[in-house]
Design an enzyme around this catalytic site. Sequence first.
Site, mmCIF file in Angstrom:
data_model
loop_
_atom_site.group_PDB
_atom_site.id
_atom_site.type_symbol
_atom_site.label_atom_id
_atom_site.label_comp_id
_atom_site.label_asym_id
_atom_site.label_seq_id
_atom_site.Cartn_x
_atom_site.Cartn_y
_atom_site.Cartn_z
ATOM 1 N N ILE A 43 33.476 70.836 100.713
ATOM 2 C CA ILE A 43 34.879 70.895 101.152
ATOM 3 C C ILE A 43 34.915 70.801 102.674
ATOM 4 C CG2 ILE A 43 37.000 72.264 101.213
ATOM 5 C CD1 ILE A 43 36.081 73.635 98.649
ATOM 6 N N HIS A 44 35.568 69.764 103.182
ATOM 7 C CA HIS A 44 35.719 69.577 104.627
ATOM 8 C C HIS A 44 37.025 68.847 104.877
ATOM 9 C CE1 HIS A 44 34.469 65.330 104.285
ATOM 10 N NE2 HIS A 44 33.621 65.785 103.386
ATOM 11 N N GLY A 45 37.312 68.530 106.105
ATOM 12 C CA GLY A 45 38.606 67.969 106.480
ATOM 13 C C GLY A 45 39.054 66.770 105.670
#
Length: 165
Positions: A14-16
């Site tokens: 999970i990242h930008g």
Amino acid sequence: MSKIVLARVDSRLIHGQVVTKWLQQSAANEIIVVSDELEQDEFLQSIYLMAAPPGVEVIIKGTESVKAYWENEAAAKNSKVLFLVPDLTTLREMVEAGVVKEAIQVGGLGGGPSRKNVVKNINLSEDDVEILEGLLAKNMEVYFQAIPEETPVPIHKLIEKYKTL
């Protein structure tokens, strides 16, 4: 019954880009992260849980516990799932377990020893190529796409490039 609307391999999980682009693109309302390491680390779990936007449930499971979750709890829900795994080994296990049956998006595989860079964000090892060829042999659709604005690249093209490096 919950449905996987996007199965993605991304070493960053999970990242930008996942939060701002892929959730919207896929219309997912639940993220399932499969990582044995993350399942054991409550501190890191809390960071990933905070990264998700409001209204999106995040489930973090290991490779064994996600199988039971998918068969029981996910089967009782009606969620649209963004299914994230950190590497191709985990992905292969999810395919063999019958959890992932959909097209597979490879979005990011980090560098390291014995890994070759084939395109931005994608570094493959011999083991990775073997796993990808096995998925293609099962007639699974596997492609590279970092962001929605890019055109998906069939994974066999990256395998071909790997073999010339």
